[in-house]
Each structure stands twice: as structure tokens, then as C-alpha cells.
Design a protein around this motif. Structure first.
Motif, PDB file in Angstrom:
ATOM      1  N   THR A  41      22.279  -3.453  -4.522  1.00  0.00           N
ATOM      2  CA  THR A  41      20.894  -3.857  -4.353  1.00  0.00           C
ATOM      3  C   THR A  41      20.867  -5.233  -3.711  1.00  0.00           C
ATOM      4  O   THR A  41      21.553  -6.146  -4.165  1.00  0.00           O
ATOM      5  CB  THR A  41      20.180  -3.926  -5.710  1.00  0.00           C
ATOM      6  N   PRO A  42      20.089  -5.404  -2.607  1.00  0.00           N
ATOM      7  CA  PRO A  42      20.049  -6.705  -1.948  1.00  0.00           C
ATOM      8  C   PRO A  42      19.565  -7.790  -2.907  1.00  0.00           C
ATOM      9  O   PRO A  42      18.751  -7.544  -3.790  1.00  0.00           O
ATOM     10  CB  PRO A  42      19.034  -6.491  -0.811  1.00  0.00           C
ATOM     11  N   SER A  43      20.106  -8.983  -2.711  1.00  0.00           N
ATOM     12  CA  SER A  43      19.640 -10.116  -3.510  1.00  0.00           C
ATOM     13  C   SER A  43      18.221 -10.458  -3.084  1.00  0.00           C
ATOM     14  O   SER A  43      17.937 -10.634  -1.910  1.00  0.00           O
ATOM     15  CB  SER A  43      20.556 -11.321  -3.280  1.00  0.00           C
ATOM     16  N   VAL A  44      17.307 -10.513  -4.035  1.00  0.00           N
ATOM     17  CA  VAL A  44      15.909 -10.747  -3.721  1.00  0.00           C
ATOM     18  C   VAL A  44      15.431 -11.995  -4.454  1.00  0.00           C
ATOM     19  O   VAL A  44      15.594 -12.106  -5.664  1.00  0.00           O
ATOM     20  CB  VAL A  44      15.039  -9.542  -4.157  1.00  0.00           C
ATOM     21  N   PRO A  49      10.849  -5.270  -5.931  1.00  0.00           N
ATOM     22  CA  PRO A  49      10.996  -4.006  -5.205  1.00  0.00           C
ATOM     23  C   PRO A  49      10.036  -2.913  -5.643  1.00  0.00           C
ATOM     24  O   PRO A  49       9.856  -1.939  -4.935  1.00  0.00           O
ATOM     25  CB  PRO A  49      12.446  -3.597  -5.491  1.00  0.00           C
ATOM     26  N   THR A 171       9.712 -10.828   3.241  1.00  0.00           N
ATOM     27  CA  THR A 171      11.045 -11.315   2.881  1.00  0.00           C
ATOM     28  C   THR A 171      12.117 -10.541   3.639  1.00  0.00           C
ATOM     29  O   THR A 171      11.927  -9.379   4.006  1.00  0.00           O
ATOM     30  CB  THR A 171      11.296 -11.144   1.371  1.00  0.00           C
ATOM     31  N   ALA A 173      14.599  -9.155   2.505  1.00  0.00           N
ATOM     32  CA  ALA A 173      15.062  -8.008   1.710  1.00  0.00           C
ATOM     33  C   ALA A 173      14.172  -6.781   1.874  1.00  0.00           C
ATOM     34  O   ALA A 173      14.531  -5.702   1.403  1.00  0.00           O
ATOM     35  CB  ALA A 173      15.116  -8.392   0.229  1.00  0.00           C
ATOM     36  N   CYS A 174      13.027  -6.940   2.553  1.00  0.00           N
ATOM     37  CA  CYS A 174      12.066  -5.839   2.588  1.00  0.00           C
ATOM     38  C   CYS A 174      12.659  -4.574   3.202  1.00  0.00           C
ATOM     39  O   CYS A 174      12.558  -3.486   2.625  1.00  0.00           O
ATOM     40  CB  CYS A 174      10.811  -6.268   3.366  1.00  0.00           C
ATOM     41  N   LEU A 177      15.451  -2.864   1.010  1.00  0.00           N
ATOM     42  CA  LEU A 177      14.844  -2.300  -0.191  1.00  0.00           C
ATOM     43  C   LEU A 177      13.999  -1.076   0.150  1.00  0.00           C
ATOM     44  O   LEU A 177      14.013  -0.070  -0.570  1.00  0.00           O
ATOM     45  CB  LEU A 177      13.981  -3.353  -0.887  1.00  0.00           C
ATOM     46  N   CYS A 207       7.084  -3.335   6.361  1.00  0.00           N
ATOM     47  CA  CYS A 207       7.729  -4.658   6.282  1.00  0.00           C
ATOM     48  C   CYS A 207       7.276  -5.540   7.454  1.00  0.00           C
ATOM     49  O   CYS A 207       7.042  -5.054   8.567  1.00  0.00           O
ATOM     50  CB  CYS A 207       9.239  -4.515   6.300  1.00  0.00           C
TER      51      CYS A 207
END
Length: 209
Positions: A41-44, A49, A171, A173-174, A177, A207
Motif C-alpha cells: 500500500t502506498p505511503s499516504v 483511501p 496527492t 498517492a491518488c 490507490l 485523481c
């Protein structure tokens, strides 16, 4: 001219979705998408999410309903492209989003993608049914009483989900995610390559980075 970061990210996400759909089609005869491999899971930071998961879940539900839309129209004069109906939907979305404090331009962009995604699936199903008459639907759902009320419920829920997206969509991470959530939904619905293509088409405006 360099490709903007957002466009690169979204194209990469779409390629990921479509590549997995093609793999499913080759290995399973187009039957369904295999379970996605576990990915980190990407660091957010300052991002949640869950709103993205809600958006992809609703987009997937809308894609699944495209089968009923196609079955209702196939073999009738009703067109796949219906500009008047599409404009009515987009105008309604703009008015409702403004009342919710949601950017109407964002809402319209996302719903325009939903409409185009639905048409991708409809066209694919028409081609499939033309080539394989034995796969044609045996029943005809009623658009007015069965299909459109279900689509309207998704519209209401999707507007609510989009309202929660503001902290997430800008962000980095969008996109990862969003892609991960879409793959989970595609697997849950057992989407074949055509429906996975539709889901990829439904998400490019979500996004902002």
C-alpha cells in the motif's frame, strides 16, 4: 512536449488495468479477472483511501449495470449514444453537486467518464452478441423501471463519495490507490477484459495529480 505528470500517472493506471484484463482474457477465455497479487500500500500522508474505494466500487457497480442497459437496447431502435439523455444527466449532476458544495466541473467530468465507460461496454457486448447469437440475452430489462432507478441510486451515492475526495485526489498517492481499489472491485465483480476496459475508462478524472 513532456507529458504532464497527471496524464502519465492515469495512463499508467489504465495500462495496468487493461493489461490485467488482457491476461484474464487469454488465460481464462475472457471469463474473469484473477485475484490481484498482493502489492504494498502506498505511503499516504494526509490522505484517506476510503473515498477512493467508494468511488471505484460505485464505478464498478455502474459498469456491471451496462449489461442490463445493453440488453434493454439491443435489437431495438434505442441508440447507444443518446446526447439528449447524456446532457440531462450532466446538467442534473452539476445542479446537485453545487447544492452539495462539490465542484460541478469535477462532478461533470467524472460522470462524463461514467457515461463513456458504459458505452464502451455496450458496444463491446453488441459486437459479441452479433458474432455469437447464442450469447444474446434471453430477457429485456425495462430501462425506465429497472435500470435507470438503479443508475440514479448510484449517481446519488457517487456524488456523496466525490464530495469526500478533495483531500485525496490532489496527492501523489491518488493514482496508485485508485488503481489498487479498482483492481479489487474488478476481481470482486469477476470482470472480463471488456468490463475491465470499461472500468479503466470510468476513472481518469478522479485523481488531480
Amino acid at each position: 512536449m513532456p507529458v504532464p505528470l497527471r496524464a502519465r500517472g492515469l495512463r499508467a493506471a489504465a495500462r495496468c488495468l487493461l493489461a490485467l484484463g488482457a491476461t484474464a482474457a487469454l488465460s481464462l477465455g475472457g471469463a474473469a479477472l484473477p485475484a490481484p497479487a498482493a502489492t504494498p500500500t502506498p505511503s499516504v500522508t494526509h490522505a484517506e483511501p476510503r473515498p477512493l474505494a467508494a468511488v471505484t466500487s460505485l464505478a464498478a457497480r455502474r459498469i456491471a449495470l451496462a449489461d442490463k442497459v445493453a440488453a434493454a437496447k439491443y435489437g431495438t431502435p434505442a441508440p447507444i449514444d443518446d446526447p439528449a439523455r447524456e446532457r440531462q444527466i450532466l446538467d442534473d449532476v452539476a445542479a446537485r453537486s453545487a447544492a452539495l458544495g462539490l465542484d460541478p466541473a469535477l462532478a461533470q467530468a467524472v460522470f462524463r467518464d461514467q457515461i463513456e465507460a458504459n458505452k464502451v461496454v455496450q458496444r463491446g457486448l453488441y459486437a459479441r452478441w452479433d458474432a455469437h447469437p447464442e450469447q444474446r440475452p434471453t430477457g429485456r430489462p425495462d430501462l425506465a423501471t429497472e435500470v435507470r432507478p438503479a443508475l440514479d441510486r448510484i449517481t446519488t451515492e457517487l456524488l456523496g463519495a466525490l464530495r469526500q475526495l478533495t483531500p485525496v485526489r490532489a496527492t501523489p498517492a491518488c493514482v496508485p490507490l485508485l488503481t489498487a481499489a479498482a483492481l479489487r472491485d474488478a476481481h470482486s465483480h469477476r470482470f472480463d477484459a471488456l468490463h475491465l476496459k470499461g472500468l479503466a475508462r470510468a476513472l481518469p478524472s478522479v485523481c488531480a495529480v
